[in-house]
Structures are given as structure tokens and as C-alpha cells.
Design an enzyme around this catalytic site. Sequence first.
Site, PDB file in Angstrom:
ATOM      1  N   ASN A 123       0.529   7.373   2.858  1.00 50.40           N
ATOM      2  CA  ASN A 123       1.103   6.460   3.855  1.00 50.40           C
ATOM      3  C   ASN A 123       2.580   6.727   4.117  1.00 50.40           C
ATOM      4  O   ASN A 123       3.256   5.921   4.762  1.00 50.40           O
ATOM      5  CB  ASN A 123       0.917   5.006   3.412  1.00 50.40           C
ATOM      6  CG  ASN A 123      -0.508   4.534   3.577  1.00 50.40           C
ATOM      7  OD1 ASN A 123      -1.298   5.167   4.275  1.00 50.40           O
ATOM      8  ND2 ASN A 123      -0.851   3.430   2.943  1.00 50.40           N
TER       9      ASN A 123
ATOM     10  N   ASP B 148       0.833  -1.207   0.000  1.00 48.42           N
ATOM     11  CA  ASP B 148       0.000   0.000   0.000  1.00 48.42           C
ATOM     12  C   ASP B 148       0.862   1.249   0.000  1.00 48.42           C
ATOM     13  O   ASP B 148       0.601   2.211   0.736  1.00 48.42           O
ATOM     14  CB  ASP B 148      -0.948   0.002   1.207  1.00 48.42           C
ATOM     15  CG  ASP B 148      -2.151   0.921   0.988  1.00 48.42           C
ATOM     16  OD1 ASP B 148      -2.433   1.277  -0.177  1.00 48.42           O
ATOM     17  OD2 ASP B 148      -2.799   1.287   1.985  1.00 48.42           O
TER      18      ASP B 148
ATOM     19  N   LYS C  21       1.862   4.638  -1.073  1.00 49.43           N
ATOM     20  CA  LYS C  21       1.219   5.808  -1.674  1.00 49.43           C
ATOM     21  C   LYS C  21       1.581   7.021  -0.829  1.00 49.43           C
ATOM     22  O   LYS C  21       2.000   6.874   0.335  1.00 49.43           O
ATOM     23  CB  LYS C  21      -0.304   5.638  -1.746  1.00 49.43           C
ATOM     24  CG  LYS C  21      -0.982   5.418  -0.397  1.00 49.43           C
ATOM     25  CD  LYS C  21      -2.482   5.235  -0.576  1.00 49.43           C
ATOM     26  CE  LYS C  21      -3.166   4.983   0.774  1.00 49.43           C
ATOM     27  NZ  LYS C  21      -4.645   4.820   0.623  1.00 49.43           N
TER      28      LYS C  21
END
Length: 478
Positions: free
Chosen positions: A281, A276, A278
Amino acid sequence: MFGAMRQSEVVDPNENPLIEGWLVKEGRGVLTTKWQRRYFGLFGTRLLYWVEEVDFRSGMPFKGCIDLQGCSIVSNQPARNGKEFCMGIFHPLRKDAWLGTRDMPELVRWVQKMEEALGLRIGDNIYMSDFDMLAVVGRGASGMVYQVAKKDTGELYAMKVISKTHIKNKLSGDLGRKKGGANGEDGDVAKHWMVQSVKMERTILEVVNHPFIVRLFFAFQTRDELCFVTDFVNGGELYSHISKAKTFTEDRARFYAGEIILALEYLHEMGIVYRDLKPENILLDSEGHVKLTDFGQSKTDMWVDGHNDARGGGNSTRRSFSFVGSPYYMAPEIFLKQGHGIEADWWSLGILIYEMLCGLPPFYSDCTTKAYRRLLTQPVEYPNHVSVEARKLLRGLLNVDLGLRFGSRDPPGHWETDVQRIQQKWSFAWLMPIDFKALLQKQVKTPFTPHVTGSADLSNISSQFTSEEIRESERDRG
């Protein structure tokens, strides 16, 4: 192996080990790997070993030393090179070490003693009442994130509070029925992501110890909630900094890419796929270094088949078929349900670098399916200011062929330290200016320093969250 091999040094006869006994130690040659039986003793954070038990008993100098300080210990792994019950000891700067035991109870005893020596027994005798809740700093699908202060020390942390009621309600609404959308998840998948992702996040954060990844300090639960207490990082999300700057210079983008590469390589070495990556984050600390956060969609045990570590060497990594990640950053093998491994993170890195240089992900559109179709069938276009070297790197990272995607394989060779492997692996023209060892040790000046007036400063966190008042019921729960 970690630590200096000081054969002339002996142990103080008055010092008793926290634990002692026979273990097997993995020894690696250029072409072969074998397990060697050694007698180990844990003295503080030093794990010492002798060839024979009688050498230990008679006060002979130890054969070798594994310095556990700053290390992560991973024990929930499948069989490794024919050894079923084993643990990996990882350090960002040094070579990993692998030890094996006779059975699972013995493995658990050793790991617990090592964690005790390192002060990693997370969640013991910690309660909600030990913290003052100061401000709301984030909100997610499953709960809230608060800035908190530990009452006895005044230390500031971020506390992620996950509602058990939310999980139960989500499960009751999702189980037994198909969900719509492109992924077609069924109830079992919904259950996995609402329960297993919470367990996964804690499992990963408990073992991770890296300068560019948030650290878990405490984990506990109340009657109604699950709570993770981590670093409070107040330099803002990378997403907000991209939005403000529109585009980054290549030097600035390269700096962040280098720190992210080091964090991802560390996770992959431990068999963890992040899944995840991105801008939302990725946090910046007060000095401008990155911190990866939110491991709810990550997966462990993603080792290379036949070798059980995350290095290439010609083997393929274990595959997962879960539909995970975020639109635009999700690797095509996830979107197409072809099975994915560590290569998925390198695709996401390519999208992220493109966004840092160009302001938006490639083929950005309100319709993610249309964007993916164009991304898989049309060449990526670059603004004139993007260098030839950057384009070559991005073409390699955004390669649909997993075997050819940059980052998916290590170059042949044998390295004394993991950072040497990373330096050689990522010796592409655009990344050549990076000294990965200096970067890992934070010896490279950050290209941007967030405006932070102190450790409690909230100015880089969205007012959408910080303007929200904490209700008295939230302050007093526990």
C-alpha cells in the site's frame, strides 16, 4: 493559526466575500482552550476575520487571516471542547485551526464555500466517457485499477473501479451467516467492509491533501460501478523494491520511515487511523517519494477522548473493535480484539521498518497464527547488520503495552507548527538525522530514484497486470 497576522492590511472594498458571518474560533493557551466569537469573510482562498461586524462593514483592517491554500477541511467530527458543530482546517506545515457554527446547515454552507474556493467539489459533471482507459495497473478484491487519461486535458490518472455487482454478491453471500477463520466476523461486519469501506475511502480521500498520500481528483458512479480517480504513481510498490533489493540500507529505510511518519501523523491529527500499513500500500513516485494508497480499511473520528484531536496529552484515543488489517502488519490489540486506536499504525510501522532492514516481517511463517504467537511471547531477533539504534526504535514501536509504544503519546509542550511537534516527538536516536520540515517540503534528496522514462511509463508495475488486455466492453462502459 494559519497565515500571517497582517493587521495593517485592508480588504478591497470592491471585492465581495464568497460567504460571511459569525463563527467561533478556537483559541488555545498553554493550559486552556476557549472559543472566541469573530466575524468571518471568505475572500478567494483567504478566510479573514474581524472582532466585530462593524469593523468589517467599515473597511477596518482584519484581525487575522487563515490561508486555505493547500489545506484539508474536515467537518464530520464529534463535539470538540463543548462545541457541537465545528470544522478543522489542516495543513501539513502549519498549525491546525478549528471553527464552530450555530447548527449543521450553517456548517455545511461554510464547508461547501471553502471547498468551492479550493476547487475541491469532486465528482461534479464527471463521467466514465471523459476518460480513455489505457492499461490495467492493479486488481483487488472488489475491482480493478486502470491507468486512464482525461480526454480534454490528456492528464494521466489511476482509476479504481469497484463493481456494484461484486458488492451485492458479497453481501448476499455473507449476510446472515457466520464466517470462518480467526476473526469470526458476522454478517454485519461483512456488510460494513463491503459498503462502508467504500464510503470511508471516498470520505478520507476527499479531505486529504498531503505530499505523501495519493490525492483524489474525481469520484463518480456509473450504473454498475463506483469510480475513484487519483494520482497515477508509477515508481512501483515498496513491496517490489524490497523484493528486488532484499534489504535496504538504514539510510534508505530511515528516509521512507520519515515520510511515512509525516503521513501518519497528518492522518492522526485529522482523527483518521490508517490500519493497513504494508509495503503493497506504499507507492513510490517518479522521484522516489512515498505515497500511501488504499484507505478502504481506515477509520475516521478516532479522536482523543475529552480533547477530540489525535494528540496524546494523557488521554486515550477512541477505540474500535473491528478486525481489520493485513497479516503480519496487524497490531496485537486488533488481533486479540482488545480495541485499538492510532497506536495500531505505529505497530505496523515497526513491522515495516523491520522488513525494510531484514527482508521479511519478524517471525515470518506460512501460519500467521503461529507467527503472532511467537511475536507476542518471544523477543524479536535481529541480524547482526541492524544497528543498536534501530533495534531500540523497533522495540519501542513493537511494544504490546499501548501506553509505552513509541508514537502513542506526544511529549509535553506547546508548538507553533505541527512539524515542530513531530520533530520533538520522534527525536529517537535512529531518527535523529531526519529534518522533518525539510523532508515534508521534499528538500531532502531521495536515496533511490525509480527508473521511469516518462509519466506514462508502466515498467515498475507488475506485468501480471499490465499484460492484461482491456476488453472493449470495459472501454465503452458508462
